[in-house]
Structure formats: structure tokens, C-alpha cells
Design an enzyme around this catalytic site. Structure first.
Site, PDB file in Angstrom:
ATOM      1  N   HIS A 238       0.810  -1.214   0.000  1.00 37.24           N
ATOM      2  CA  HIS A 238       0.000   0.000   0.000  1.00 37.24           C
ATOM      3  C   HIS A 238       0.847   1.270   0.000  1.00 37.24           C
ATOM      4  CE1 HIS A 238      -3.774  -2.182   1.359  1.00 37.24           C
ATOM      5  NE2 HIS A 238      -4.039  -1.588   0.224  1.00 37.24           N
TER       6      HIS A 238
ATOM      7  N   GLU B  71      -2.653 -13.660 -21.745  1.00 28.22           N
ATOM      8  CA  GLU B  71      -1.899 -13.727 -20.484  1.00 28.22           C
ATOM      9  C   GLU B  71      -1.726 -15.161 -20.009  1.00 28.22           C
ATOM     10  OE1 GLU B  71      -3.876 -11.332 -17.507  1.00 28.22           O
ATOM     11  OE2 GLU B  71      -5.856 -11.996 -18.102  1.00 28.22           O
TER      12      GLU B  71
ATOM     13  N   ASP C   8       0.502 -11.627 -15.703  1.00 29.71           N
ATOM     14  CA  ASP C   8       0.076 -13.022 -15.607  1.00 29.71           C
ATOM     15  C   ASP C   8       0.832 -13.919 -16.579  1.00 29.71           C
ATOM     16  OD1 ASP C   8      -1.857 -13.437 -13.551  1.00 29.71           O
ATOM     17  OD2 ASP C   8      -3.158 -12.060 -14.636  1.00 29.71           O
TER      18      ASP C   8
ATOM     19  N   CYS D 146      -0.619  -4.373 -21.625  1.00 33.55           N
ATOM     20  CA  CYS D 146      -1.070  -3.608 -20.459  1.00 33.55           C
ATOM     21  C   CYS D 146      -0.493  -4.124 -19.147  1.00 33.55           C
ATOM     22  CB  CYS D 146      -2.598  -3.563 -20.405  1.00 33.55           C
ATOM     23  SG  CYS D 146      -3.352  -5.188 -20.336  1.00 33.55           S
TER      24      CYS D 146
HETATM   25  C1  PEP Z   1      -1.626  -8.661 -16.485  1.00 38.14           C
HETATM   26  O1  PEP Z   1      -1.835  -9.793 -16.050  1.00 38.14           O
HETATM   27  O2  PEP Z   1      -0.570  -8.316 -17.029  1.00 38.14           O
HETATM   28  C2  PEP Z   1      -2.663  -7.616 -16.349  1.00 38.14           C
HETATM   29  C3  PEP Z   1      -2.531  -6.441 -16.922  1.00 38.14           C
HETATM   30  O3  PEP Z   1      -3.735  -7.904 -15.586  1.00 38.14           O
HETATM   31  P1  PEP Z   1      -3.739  -7.926 -13.971  1.00 38.14           P
HETATM   32  O4  PEP Z   1      -2.443  -7.374 -13.499  1.00 38.14           O
HETATM   33  O5  PEP Z   1      -4.923  -7.113 -13.606  1.00 38.14           O
HETATM   34  O6  PEP Z   1      -3.911  -9.397 -13.725  1.00 38.14           O
HETATM   35 MG    MG Z   2      -3.841 -10.406 -15.581  1.00 39.67          MG
END
Ligand code: PEP
Ligand code: MG
Length: 572
Positions: A188, A432, A456, A503
Site C-alpha cells: 500500500h 496472459e 500473468d 497492459c
Molecule cells: C496482467 O496480467 O498483465 C494484467 C494487466 O492484468 P492484472 O495485473 O490485472 O492481472
Molecule cells: Mg492479468
């Protein structure tokens, strides 16, 4: 002069006097009371004081940081309304005639331990929140303030650990930087520091008893370096680095609203990862050209019942209004793994990341996806939204086919009600899971775009639990195996005329810019604060040079070789 190295958690350099945060320690005495009714009334007063403080902190966090951070304090208020907890407090005070302090200590501890015994990381993490609330109630009972001593002048804050309420109660204008002994880069403290744009170092191996309050300190949130009582040479060097960093940041910000094109004119989209309308606003201020990942989970977490379709629609409408006609990639519910939502029927699983997570819910609960899609389409249909919906954690073609059927139902039911559908609409998936990357040539034929989730993808390709601190160092997206999966995905999509975004956290890392440009990535999506730096990095390269970098990186045998190679190319 003493030097330490912790983990870099939020970029920037702070120079200033040390201020040691020592939360007020309340000792809990234990006794039987003569008048349980009076004791119960005293406890009620303390609980309502705590509630008032939390409401104020929630408002302050919403105003100064964002909705996600404010949600922490609304969750804290829910603990104070928890029926089981209140019943156990009543039993201890009214029936067992225990004093309020001891009752609070025991009842909250029992609750925290019950959460800790659960498998899922999400619940384990909530135990710290329960203890944070307990400390607040105990302080109220003792009539004590939040901490010993006030932060009266700008300082670098040192603490064993900082809970969200600790961090938010400080006067923002007096914090130069944050340094904690505990916590990881995703703790956090780190998240709040990034939200506030403050330099921070966590996991610092330092004995706070040896830090004299007021001693001059240097904290480098980019390298993780901490210096107590620097020499004049060291101080000079830090001041120079700080000035350079500030100039660079100001330059980057001033150019953040221009498009991101390479020296030879190749343009890519630089967009943001958001979780709320406040984040969307921040993203625009930092120069994001749209949203590449709207994590919709926030709407479902920290509540006890499913949001209605009308509630969902209203939340989406608020976010879409901020983004206008800019690209808006929305991810459907990604629950499970480390994000648990009890009312959705999630159970304790031995391997939650390999379990009933994200898109896998559609077999048993197609209604959840259908409701969410209807709410998204309805909100997008009323505005000028360039809506791009994507599914998380797809691992096979069947999931896309089934989700498309559900999408068709959602569209048909809105049309039957005479509601407009979005004029612009794309349907994509996250890549992912390694199986999806390996089959990307097939999957590309059934979607409009891919967005690669390297957080992921790394965890699944390298078999490292992303929440397990003990193995977290192994989880690097720079592993050549992960890079090969990224390359496979981009090549397959392009062969079928589809665009690809990324992302995961990797997209916001300036060091990855030439590599990802060279692999052919079309869209980079990241935390809003990273947008100016990544745009600046893109402008330093030509596409042929990036292609050479990518080929070299992908050919390396180990992550460390890739990292050494890319570090050599990145200005510091
Ligand atoms: C990822 O897995 O890279 C992703 C963007 O999703 P999250 O981090 O929300 O699992
Ligand atoms: Mg993810």
C-alpha cells in the site's frame, strides 16, 4: 554517513531531514468492570469516533489521491459495522464484564486471525486492515491522537511499515519521500506513494533506532538507495541528480500531450491503465491518449452484494464521460486469483491462480458476463465512446465463442428495449496464458485485437506465483521465454491484420521501450504517471534500431542477459 539499499518503489529523489514515524502505542490493560452498561457506552463512543475519523480519511484520500485509495477507508468502516464482530464485543463486555480495551483487543484479534488462516492472499491482506482499525479504536478509547509528535516541517518519513491510514493522515505538503523497513513494491505504501507522485523506497534493511530524527537524508526512489548523514560530496551529487530528474520530468510532462512517434515517424498509441473515473482524469493530465485497460473489478470488491446493472452502468458512464471519444479498452470482470469476492460464489482453492478465475466463470455464471456487457454497451451507446471490450485470462477458443454468444444476447436485449448500441465497437482478448499466446494465430481470427498481460503471462510461463514474495525475483517479464511468447502473439495478430497492445507493468518500463517497439507493439498501456517518460523514450529511437534490439534480446539465453543488454541502452 550510512548507506542502505532497499527496493525502489516510486521514482524521484528526496533530500531532507529524517522524521521517524512511531504510531502511538496503546498498552491494553485487562480487568473486570463493575458497570458493564457504562463500559459498553464508552466503547460505543470510541467506535463512533473511529467511524468519524475514517469518514474524514476517506474524503481526504478521495480528494488528494483517488477513489481506489479512498475505498480502503470505506472498507475499514465496514469492519466497524460487522455484525459478528459487534456481537462478540457485546458478549465480552456485557456478559463477561471485560473492560472495553481488552474486549476490542480480543475480538479484533480473533477476526484477524480467522482471516489470516484463509488460503487466499486477498483475505490474508485484510487481516492487516482489521488490526489497523483495532489500533484506531484503542487510540480512541485512550483519547490519544494518531501518532507521537507532529510532522511540522517538510521531511523524509521513515517507518517500520505504513498502513494506508498512516500515510493519508500526513500533510501531503510536508512529505518529501517515504522509506519503510517492510513492504514490497506492490504494498500500500508503494501504491499510495506513486499515486501522490512521491519518491519511495521499501524493504529497506535499516534499524530505525539508529536514525536520529532531523538528520539529513537522501532517498532515491529510482535506485532504492538511502543515505543517512551524507558527506558534502554525496549531497552535491544527489542535488545534481535531483535537479536533473526534475528537469527531465518537467520536460517529459511538457511534451506528454504530443503523440508518441519514433525519430523516423512510426507512431504508437500510449494509453493508461485505470480503475476509476478519477484515474481516468489523472491519465488525461499525464498525456494518455485513451485507456488501454480499465480494470472493472473495483466496482465489485469491498462490498457484500452484486452491484445492480443500473449501478454498473452509472459507474461506466462516469468513466466514459471523462474519456470522450478516445480509445476505451474495458476488461470484463477479472475475479479470482488474488481478488476474491465472496458473494460471487468463489470458494477456497488450493491454487486460486489456476482455478475458477476471470473468464472461466462464464460456464457456471453466464449471467454475470451478460449483465456486465449490457451495462457497458448501454453506457457506451449513450456517449461517443470508442468502446473496446476484452476478456481476461482466455486460454482456448471455446471461451471466445461462448463469450461472443453472450455478447450477441446482450446486444439483442438492449436493441429489444430500443436502446442505442455504441457506434464504434471492438471485441478483443487478453493474452496472459501461454496456451493463448501459442494459439494466437487461431485466436486472432475471432477477435479485433489482443492486449498482452505480461504480469500473468510471466507468472504462468515461468511457474512463479506473482503474490509469493519468496519467488517474486524470478518473475521477470524480461525472461526470453516470455519475450518469445510476446513475439509470437504480435506476429500472429499482425498476420491477420489485428492490432496488439500490452497492459502489464512491462509497458510502463522505459527500458522495455525499444524492445517492444521492435517487436511491433501497437499500443502501450501503463499507470498514468509513467506516460510522459515512456513517450519521451519512444521519441529517442528509430524503428530499424528497435528491431535490431528486439532480435538481440529475444535471442538471449537468460533474463539476466536481456536485462544487462537493455540496461546498457537506457539513459539514466
Ligand atoms: C496482467 O496480467 O498483465 C494484467 C494487466 O492484468 P492484472 O495485473 O490485472 O492481472
Ligand atoms: Mg492479468
Amino acid at each position: 554517513m550510512k548507506q542502505y539499499r532497499g527496493l525502489a518503489a516510486s521514482a524521484g529523489i528526496a533530500i531532507g531531514p529524517a522524521w521517524i514515524y512511531r504510531p502511538t502505542q496503546v498498552t491494553v490493560e485487562r480487568r473486570l468492570v463493575a458497570d458493564p452498561a457504562a463500559e459498553w457506552a464508552r466503547l460505543q463512543t470510541a467506535l463512533s469516533m473511529a467511524r468519524t475519523q475514517l469518514q474524514a480519511l476517506e474524503a481526504r484520500a478521495r480528494e488528494n489521491i483517488g477513489a481506489d485509495e479512498a475505498a480502503i477507508f470505506s472498507a475499514h468502516q465496514l469492519f466497524l459495522e460487522d455484525e459478528e464482530l459487534l456481537n462478540s464485543l457485546a458478549g465480552l463486555v456485557k456478559e463477561q464484564r471485560l473492560n472495553a480495551e481488552a474486549a476490542v483487543h480480543d475480538a479484533f484479534e480473533h477476526y484477524a486471525q480467522a482471516l489470516e488462516s484463509l488460503e487466499e492472499a486477498y483475505f490474508k491482506a485484510r487481516a492487516a486492515d482489521v488490526r489497523d482499525v483495532r489500533a484506531r479504536v484503542l487510540r480512541s478509547l485512550a483519547g490519544a491522537g494518531e501518532s507521537e509528535g507532529e510532522l511540522t516541517q517538510p521531511a523524509v518519513i521513515f517507518a517500520e511499515d505504513l498502513s494506508p491510514s498512516d500515510t493519508v493522515q500526513f500533510d501531503r505538503t510536508k512529505i518529501l519521500g517515504l522509506c519503510t523497513v517492510k513492504g514490497g513494491p506492490t504494498s500500500h505504501t508503494a501504491i499510495l506513494a506513486r499515486g501522490l507522485g512521491l519518491p519511495a523506497v521499501v524493504s529497506t534493511p535499516i534499524n530505525l533506532a539508529e536514525v536520529d530524527p532531523g538528520t539529513l537524508t537522501i532517498l532515491d526512489g529510482t535506485t532504492g538507495g538511502v543515505i543517512i548523514g551524507p558527506t558534502l560530496t554525496e549531497l552535491d551529487r544527489a542535488r545534481k541528480r535531483q535537479a536533473e530528474w526534475q528537469t527531465r520530468r518537467a520536460e517529459q510532462l511538457s511534451a506528454a500531450h504530443a503523440p508518441a512517434a519514433t525519430l523516423d515517424g512510426h507512431t504508437v498509441e500510449v494509453v493508461a491503465n485505470i480503475g476509476s473515473a478519477e484515474d481516468a482524469q489523472q491519465a488525461l493530465e499525464q498525456g494518455a491518449e485513451g485507456v488501454g485497460l480499465f480494470r472493472t473489478e473495483f466496482l465489485y470488491l469491498d462490498r457484500e452484494t452484486m452491484p445492480t446493472e443500473a449501478e454498473q452502468e452509472a459507474s461506466y458512464r462516469a468513466v466514459f464521460a471523462v474519456m470522450g471519444s478516445r480509445p476505451m479498452v474495458v476488461r470484463t470482470l477479472d475475479i479470482g486469483g488474488d481478488k476474491a469476492v465472496p458473494y460471487l460464489g468463489l470458494q477456497q482453492e488450493p491454487n486460486p491462480f489456476l482455478g475458477w478465475r476471470a473468464i472461466r466463470m462464464i460456464r457456471e455464471r453466464p449471467d454475470i458476463l451478460e449483465g456486465q456487457l449490457r451495462a457497458l454497451l448501454a453506457a457506451g451507446g449513450e456517449a461517443e465512446t470508442d468502446l473496446r471490450i476484452m476478456l481476461p485470462m482466455v486460454s482456448s477458443l471455446g471461451e471466445i465463442t461462448r463469450a461472443r454468444e453472450i455478447l450477441a444476447q446482450a446486444q439483442a436485449s438492449l436493441q429489444a428495449q430500443g436502446r442505442p448500441l455504441p457506434a464504434r465497437f471492438q471485441f478483443g482478448i487478453m493474452i496472459e496464458v501461454p496456451s493463448a499466446a501459442l494459439l494466437a494465430d487461431h485466436l486472432a481470427q475471432h477477435v479485433d485485437f489482443f492486449s498482452i498481460g505480461t504480469n500473468d503471462l510471466t507468472q504462468y510461463a515461468l511457474a512463479v506465483d506473482r503474490t509469493n514474495e519468496r519467488v517474486t525475483k524470478l518473475a521477470t517479464p524480461y525472461h526470453p521465454a516470455v519475450l518469445r511468447l510476446i513475439k509470437l502473439t504480435i506476429d500472429a495478430a499482425h498476420a491477420h491484420g489485428k492490432w496488439v497492445g500490452l497492459c502489464g507493468e512491462l509497458a510502463g518500463d522505459e527500458m522495455a521501450v525499444p524492445l517492444l517497439l521492435g517487436l511491433g507493439l501497437d499500443e502501450f498501456s501503463m499507470a498514468p504517471a509513467s506516460v510522459p517518460g515512456v513517450k519521451a523514450a519512444i521519441r529517442r529511437w528509430t524503428l530499424p534500431a528497435c528491431r535490431a534490439v528486439a532480435a538481440e534480446a529475444v535471442a538471449q539465453p537468460q533474463a539476466i542477459d536481456v536485462l544487462d543488454y537493455l540496461r546498457g541502452l537506457t539513459p539514466r
